[in-house]
Design a protein around this motif. Structure first.
Motif, PDB file in Angstrom:
ATOM      1  N   SER A 201      39.988  33.165  31.839  1.00  0.00           N
ATOM      2  CA  SER A 201      40.853  34.338  31.682  1.00  0.00           C
ATOM      3  C   SER A 201      41.997  34.318  32.687  1.00  0.00           C
ATOM      4  CB  SER A 201      40.016  35.613  31.856  1.00  0.00           C
ATOM      5  OG  SER A 201      39.385  35.630  33.138  1.00  0.00           O
ATOM      6  N   LYS A 202      41.711  33.866  33.914  1.00  0.00           N
ATOM      7  CA  LYS A 202      42.755  33.768  34.924  1.00  0.00           C
ATOM      8  C   LYS A 202      43.780  32.717  34.539  1.00  0.00           C
ATOM      9  CE  LYS A 202      43.452  32.855  39.859  1.00  0.00           C
ATOM     10  NZ  LYS A 202      42.788  32.519  41.148  1.00  0.00           N
TER      11      LYS A 202
ATOM     12  N   LYS B 170      46.136  33.949  31.792  1.00  0.00           N
ATOM     13  CA  LYS B 170      47.168  34.846  32.326  1.00  0.00           C
ATOM     14  C   LYS B 170      48.261  34.040  33.029  1.00  0.00           C
ATOM     15  CE  LYS B 170      44.033  38.774  32.996  1.00  0.00           C
ATOM     16  NZ  LYS B 170      43.399  39.676  34.003  1.00  0.00           N
ATOM     17  N   GLN B 171      47.864  33.023  33.780  1.00  0.00           N
ATOM     18  CA  GLN B 171      48.853  32.184  34.453  1.00  0.00           C
ATOM     19  C   GLN B 171      49.708  31.427  33.439  1.00  0.00           C
ATOM     20  OE1 GLN B 171      46.411  29.768  37.019  1.00  0.00           O
ATOM     21  NE2 GLN B 171      46.321  31.320  38.635  1.00  0.00           N
TER      22      GLN B 171
ATOM     23  N   ILE C 190      50.429  32.379  30.409  1.00  0.00           N
ATOM     24  CA  ILE C 190      51.354  33.336  29.795  1.00  0.00           C
ATOM     25  C   ILE C 190      52.563  33.565  30.701  1.00  0.00           C
ATOM     26  CG2 ILE C 190      51.621  35.749  29.085  1.00  0.00           C
ATOM     27  CD1 ILE C 190      48.703  35.683  28.147  1.00  0.00           C
ATOM     28  N   MET C 191      52.305  33.712  31.987  1.00  0.00           N
ATOM     29  CA  MET C 191      53.396  33.888  32.941  1.00  0.00           C
ATOM     30  C   MET C 191      54.294  32.649  32.974  1.00  0.00           C
ATOM     31  SD  MET C 191      53.186  34.949  36.984  1.00  0.00           S
ATOM     32  CE  MET C 191      52.178  33.502  37.387  1.00  0.00           C
TER      33      MET C 191
END
Length: 233
Positions: free
Chosen positions: A25-26, A29-30, A32-33
């Motif tokens: 999950s982390k 998110k990275q 996506i950024m």
């Protein structure tokens, strides 16, 4: 036994060359950024270039595709595969597409003889960046080739741009033997200093595949933990 171990390591390295990074999950998110950041960079470059252009029509439309393709390679190389080779390819495709994109907007003019030095400089910079991403610090296997490409690119650009008054053939006939001699002396001197200073010589430690080391360490930790659990039971 030794040969079998080396073959196993070679196979592990080949598998790790394009190894997909586990998507936690982390990590998602990275990624996506990272994707949003790359999109902003590409859109910013394109919009800024159009704002400074006075051309009535745009040419070299494939150059935009090259910039976008390079961004895709960068996303896969940094976010999904963590491969320095893919990052190098992505940077090269994007950087080579930029001058053709600007030429299509009539901001600059493409001169074929100047594209060779530009490509050498891009290759040197891309190689250095991909090496820094892989090892998180400078390494000789990336520093020296990238520095050589950048220096040669700037050197040939001075001739192609007409900044130097004499021709490349004149310079080569007069100074090339001396430059080869100086380069040979420099390499021998670096070798000698490395033998004396050994580990104190900057960034000359033995290079290892850090990803494989991490995997092996994790295996050891997990193995140790399981053994402890067995003993406790």
């Amino acid at each position: 036994m030794f040969m079998e171990e080396n073959e196993r390591k070679d196979k592990d390295k080949k598998k790790a060359f394009f190894k997909m990074v586990p998507q936690t999950s982390k990590r998602i998110k990275q990624n996506i950024m990272l994707a949003v950041g790359l999109v902003f960079i590409v859109v910013g470059v394109i919009v800024t270039a159009f704002s400074y252009s006075s051309a009535e029509s745009f040419k070299f439309k494939p150059s935009i595709l090259a910039i976008l393709l390079g961004a895709v390679f960068l996303f896969f190389g940094m976010g999904l595969l963590q491969s320095s080779f893919v990052i190098f390819v992505g940077l090269m495709i994007s950087l080579l597409g930029v001058p053709f994109f600007l030429a299509g907007l009539e901001i600059i003019e493409i001169i074929p003889i100047r594209m060779i030095p530009y490509a050498m400089i891009c290759a040197g910079g891309s190689l250095f960046i991909s090496g820094m991403y892989k090892f998180h610090k400078p390494r000789p296997s990336y520093i020296f080739p990238s520095a050589m490409l950048i220096i040669l690119g700037i050197f040939f650009w001075l001739f192609s741009a007409g900044i130097l008054s004499f021709s490349l053939t004149t310079f080569t006939s007069r100074w090339l033997p001396l430059m080869v001699l100086i380069l040979g002396i420099g390499l021998v001197a670096v070798f000698y200093v490395q033998q004396i200073m050994k580990k104190d010589f900057p960034y000359m430690e033995e290079e290892k595949d850090e990803s494989l080391e991490d995997d092996s360490n994790e295996g050891v930790h997990h193995g140790g933990a399981s053994e402890k659990e067995g003993l406790n039971q």
